[in-house]
Scaffold this active site. Sequence first.
Site, PDB file in Angstrom:
ATOM      1  N   ASP A  57       0.846  -1.181   0.000  1.00  0.00           N
ATOM      2  CA  ASP A  57       0.000   0.000   0.000  1.00  0.00           C
ATOM      3  C   ASP A  57       0.899   1.254   0.000  1.00  0.00           C
ATOM      4  OD1 ASP A  57      -3.143   0.589   0.464  1.00  0.00           O
ATOM      5  OD2 ASP A  57      -2.011   2.058   1.601  1.00  0.00           O
ATOM      6  N   HIS A  98      -4.602  -7.790   0.696  1.00  0.00           N
ATOM      7  CA  HIS A  98      -3.941  -6.489   0.739  1.00  0.00           C
ATOM      8  C   HIS A  98      -3.202  -6.258   2.051  1.00  0.00           C
ATOM      9  CE1 HIS A  98      -3.413  -2.354  -0.579  1.00  0.00           C
ATOM     10  NE2 HIS A  98      -3.829  -1.920   0.591  1.00  0.00           N
ATOM     11  N   TYR A 157      -3.221  11.166   0.582  1.00  0.00           N
ATOM     12  CA  TYR A 157      -3.745  10.978  -0.769  1.00  0.00           C
ATOM     13  C   TYR A 157      -3.696  12.285  -1.556  1.00  0.00           C
ATOM     14  CZ  TYR A 157      -5.490   6.321   0.395  1.00  0.00           C
ATOM     15  OH  TYR A 157      -5.576   4.988   0.748  1.00  0.00           O
TER      16      TYR A 157
END
Length: 386
Positions: free
Chosen positions: A185, A363, A311
Site C-alpha cells: 500500500d 492487501h 492521498y
Amino acid sequence: MAHATSSVASITPFRANILPNAVADLHQRLNRTRLAEKETVNDWSQGAPLSNIHALVDYWSKGYDMQRLAKRLNQYSQFHTAIDGLGIHFIHVKSTHADAMPLILSHGWPGSVVEFLDVIGPLTAPTAHGGSADDAFHVVIPSLPGFGYSEKPKGKGWGLPRIARAWGMLMKRLGYDWYAAQGGDWGAGVATWMAKEHVPGLAGVHLNLPILFPPPLQGDLNDEEKGSLAQLIAYSVDKAGYAKLHSTRPQTFGYALADSPVGQASWIYEKFGEWSDSNHRPEKVLSMDRMLDNIMMYWMTDTGASSARLYSESFLTDFSPQKLDLPVAVSVFPGELFRAPRIWGDRMYSNIICWGEASRGGHFAAFEQPEIFTEEVRKGLRPLRG
C-alpha cells in the site's frame, strides 16, 4: 554487515497511554450511536452491511478491552524522534542474532504499525518461529506522518519522496548503514521512493504491492496481463471512491471521522472486508480484537483527516511506477486489489532478486497471514545477505 550503535540524543522512549476519560468518552459515543438503515442489496455493493457494523460496534462497546491496544504496543520498544521538523513514532526491536539484517517496514491506509505486531517475533527471533538464524532481522516500524502516534503535518509537502528521505534519516540516526525496506500500500510507495532516490544505506526493497501498471497499449496483452488490467479497471470503476474523497476533500469528511467512532470504524472495516482474502468475511482472517486494535489507533489519535491527506499529497502524482535499479523482491498475494504480473515488473525493475506468489492473503498481508508474510520476506531478501 550493519551495526546498531545508535545516536540516541534525539530519540526518546515512548509508551502508548489510553486515558480513562478517553475510554469513558468513547463508551458514551458508542452508546449514543445512530446507525443507518439496512442496505437495499444482499451484498457489499453499497458498502459494509448493517449487520456487520452492528456486530462490530456491539463487540467494541461490550466485549473489547479498551486498553488492549496500549498493552500490545507497550510489549515492544517504542520511540519518538523529530525528523525534518516532524515528530515520528516508531517501534524498534533488535534481534539477538549478531548478523541480523536491519529492515524498515512501512504500513499504509487504513493500516498502522498494528499490522506488523504479529511478525515482529518471527522476523527478529526466527529460530523460535521455525526459521534459521540466517534469516534474522532488526526491525524498525515507523508510523507514517499524520498516522497513529506520529505528528500531523501542519502544512503541505509531506508526500512519498519526503517520507522516503525521512526514513533514510531515521535509519542513519539508528546507526544502520546497510538495510532493506519493506512495504505494501502506501508503504510500498515509501519503499519504492527510497529505492528511486537511493537513500544512503538502502540495499534493496521487498514489496507486497508493487506499483506496476500496464504500459501504453501497444500490441496484445497476454492472458495474465488482461486479468490484471481487468482488476485495475474494476478497482477504478467500483472501489476507488474512498481515494477520490481522500484526495480532494479530506478535511470535510474528516469531521465525521473525528466525531463518530462508528464512522471511523466503518470506514476502516469496509476495507478489511473488501481488500482481505476473506470473501467479505474479514473476521475469518482478522479477529474482532485485531481489527479494533487498528481502529483504536485511528480513533484515539484522531487521525482520520490527517491520514487521508497523504492521498492529496501523493496519490495522483508519486504513487506511480518508477524505474528502479536497486535489488527488488516482490511477493504477490492472491487476494490483493490487483495482481501485477512479472512482465510489468521486468519493464520497471532492472534487478529483480525474487518474485514470489503467496498461497493465501490479501492487501493486508502481514496482518492477515503473518506466517506466510514472514516467509515471503525471508525468502525475498535472502539474496541481499550474500
